[in-house]
Design a protein around this motif. Structure first.
Motif, short mmCIF file in Angstrom:
data_model
loop_
_atom_site.label_atom_id
_atom_site.label_comp_id
_atom_site.label_asym_id
_atom_site.label_seq_id
_atom_site.Cartn_x
_atom_site.Cartn_y
_atom_site.Cartn_z
N ARG A 101 21.94 89.78 53.83
CA ARG A 101 20.58 90.30 54.14
C ARG A 101 20.05 90.97 53.06
N LEU A 102 21.01 91.81 52.61
CA LEU A 102 20.22 93.00 51.55
C LEU A 102 20.03 92.11 50.34
N GLU A 103 20.93 91.20 49.82
CA GLU A 103 20.98 90.50 48.78
C GLU A 103 19.51 89.47 48.87
N MET A 104 19.40 89.03 50.05
CA MET A 104 18.44 87.98 50.43
C MET A 104 17.06 88.82 50.22
N GLY A 105 17.05 89.91 50.77
CA GLY A 105 15.67 90.83 50.60
C GLY A 105 15.39 90.98 49.08
N LYS A 106 16.55 91.22 48.24
CA LYS A 106 16.33 91.55 47.20
C LYS A 106 15.62 90.41 45.99
N TRP A 107 16.41 89.29 46.41
CA TRP A 107 15.98 88.07 45.73
C TRP A 107 14.54 87.70 46.07
N MET A 108 13.93 87.88 47.40
CA MET A 108 12.90 87.33 47.82
C MET A 108 11.61 88.37 47.12
N GLU A 109 12.10 89.73 47.01
CA GLU A 109 11.34 90.74 46.50
C GLU A 109 11.19 90.40 44.95
N ASP A 110 12.21 90.12 44.35
CA ASP A 110 12.10 89.70 42.87
C ASP A 110 11.28 88.62 42.30
N LEU A 111 11.62 87.73 43.43
CA LEU A 111 10.76 86.11 43.42
C LEU A 111 9.46 86.52 43.46
N ASN A 112 8.63 87.12 44.62
CA ASN A 112 7.47 87.32 44.80
C ASN A 112 6.79 88.40 43.79
N MET A 113 7.60 89.29 43.21
CA MET A 113 7.11 90.14 42.16
C MET A 113 6.78 89.08 40.82
N ALA A 114 7.74 88.34 40.62
CA ALA A 114 7.62 87.40 39.38
C ALA A 114 6.16 86.46 39.76
N ILE A 115 6.30 85.95 40.81
CA ILE A 115 5.02 84.86 41.18
C ILE A 115 3.76 85.69 41.09
N PHE A 150 21.47 81.06 39.77
CA PHE A 150 20.08 81.16 39.66
C PHE A 150 19.57 82.10 38.25
N PHE A 151 18.65 81.50 37.63
CA PHE A 151 18.10 82.28 36.31
C PHE A 151 16.57 82.50 36.73
N LEU A 152 16.47 83.82 37.04
CA LEU A 152 14.59 83.79 37.15
C LEU A 152 14.00 84.37 35.85
N PHE A 153 12.94 83.90 35.43
CA PHE A 153 12.17 84.22 34.26
C PHE A 153 10.73 84.69 34.82
N SER A 154 10.10 85.15 33.80
CA SER A 154 8.70 85.49 34.44
C SER A 154 7.63 84.13 34.41
N ASP A 155 8.15 82.98 34.18
CA ASP A 155 7.34 81.56 34.20
C ASP A 155 8.15 80.69 35.02
N MET A 156 8.99 80.91 35.32
CA MET A 156 10.29 79.69 35.83
C MET A 156 11.54 80.39 36.39
#
Length: 387
Positions: free
Chosen positions: A341-355, A279-285
């Motif tokens: 679980r730690l990695e899941m939390g980090k991904w969800m945090e980063d996704l919510n911040m980006a959203i 997965f590649f997360l950017f500021s818009d997608m």
């Protein structure tokens, strides 16, 4: 052996023992002068060694890349001027600085034939003088992200330049992606800052070199603060251009306002079960991919999800899959699982911040559009009213 014989032994003679001891002390003093044990000396040696490497990095651009584009007449004159007028002064400065460092270390180690009047076992005075000179060149460093942007644009519409660029990157002399070398000057400032910080920690306040190191650190800190945003833009641009080559199935990844946030492996829930995806997360997608052709670093894009109105929810109970969460987007809904679980939390945090960032960016764009429409309506009303 009798006592008399022992007494007459030259090894035990008081006179010879004193002379031998004095000679040993002189040799030890000479050795200390030649190879000082002071930590500052080893830090100075580190500055010299890394400066030599850094100058070679700059030569990839100023000597070798220039030679390649001139030989093929591949770069428009305007871009040539923009590119080299902003890197040549930096290169010339560091050539001079390297010579000064070499001379200082030669004097410090007692290798120089020059008259050695004065205290040369220090580095702060040299750093202060050169950081002050380098400060005058920050205008060139601030333009490096513009240089990188214009070079990338030109390679898209000038086929000859694109060919020269790609062929040059395959040469042994270009040991990193070409655009990485344009990040080096600002990164070098960050390195000076770290090294001067170490010197300031090493010295006592009353030592002669402390004040110069402290003032040099102040100068370089001002420069790095001023150039921090430029470095962030350069690193982001460099990462986007690198991914543009590595991701198969997307054009124009390098877009105004787009920022790279993170990448990593997650397991996507499919009809065949959990399948590993990159997965590649950017500021818009958010993009998810699988490994492309074996033996390359390329990835094939499977999905392209816009962050606008995206929603992320934990869903372990719903799917009975450990560390899993659901991503709802306008395009589709996917379920993914992390390794921990730690990695899941980090991904969800980063996704919510980006959203949230994407939402604010969208609101700002809508506001500026509304304002421009209002201004246009007002100006049209004023013209009609006067008619």
């Amino acid at each position: 052996m009798n006592t008399a014989a022992q007494g007459s032994s030259p090894l035990l003679s008081p006179v010879l023992s004193d002379v031998g001891g004095a000679r040993a002390e002189e040799e030890e003093e000479a050795r200390r002068k030649r190879y000082p044990a002071d930590k500052a000396y080893f830090i100075a040696k580190e500055i010299l060694a890394t400066e030599r490497t850094y100058l070679k990095d700059l030569e990839v651009l100023t000597v070798w890349f220039r030679s390649a584009v001139v030989k093929e007449n591949a770069m428009p004159e305007g871009l040539m001027t923009l590119f080299f007028s902003n890197i040549d002064p930096i290169y010339e400065f560091h050539r001079g600085f390297l010579k000064e460092l070499e001379q200082r270390l030669a004097l410090w180690e007692g290798r120089s034939n020059a008259p050695t009047k004065g205290d040369y076992q220090r580095i702060g005075d040299l750093m202060l003088r050169n950081m002050h000179m380098l400060k005058e060149l920050t205008g060139y460093l601030q333009k490096h992200d513009e240089v990188l942007t214009e070079l990338e644009k030109a390679t898209k519409y000038i086929k000859k330049l694109e060919m020269v660029y790609k062929e040059f990157e395959l040469q042994k002399v270009c040991y990193l992606p070409l655009n990485t070398f344009l990040l080096k000057p600002i990164q070098r400032l960050m390195h000076y800052k770290l090294i001067l910080g170490r010197l300031c920690k090493h010295y006592k306040i009353d030592q002669r070199d402390y004040a110069d190191c402290k003032n040099a650190l102040k100068e370089v800190t001002e420069m790095t603060s001023q150039l921090q945003n430029s470095l962030i833009r350069l690193e982001n641009f460099q990462k986007l251009t690198e991914l543009q080559h590595d991701l198969l199935g997307i054009d124009n990844l390098v877009a105004a306002g787009r920022e790279f946030i993170r990448e990593g492996c997650l397991y996507k829930l499919t009809k065949k079960g959990l399948q590993q995806r990159m997965f590649f997360l950017f500021s818009d997608m958010l993009l998810y991919t699988s490994k492309g052709v074996t033996g390359t670093n390329q990835f094939k894009i499977h999905g392209h999800l816009l962050l606008h109105r995206m929603l992320v929810e934990e869903s372990e109970n719903e799917w009975s899959v450990p560390h899993c969460f659901t991503i709802y987007s306008a395009q589709k809904t996917i379920v993914v699982a992390a390794s921990t679980r730690l990695e899941m939390g980090k991904w969800m945090e980063d996704l919510n911040m980006a959203i949230e960032m994407a939402k604010k960016s969208s609101e700002k764009s809508e506001m500026s559009l509304d304002n421009s429409m209002c201004n246009r309506s007002n100006s049209e009303y004023t013209v009609l009213h006067h008619l």
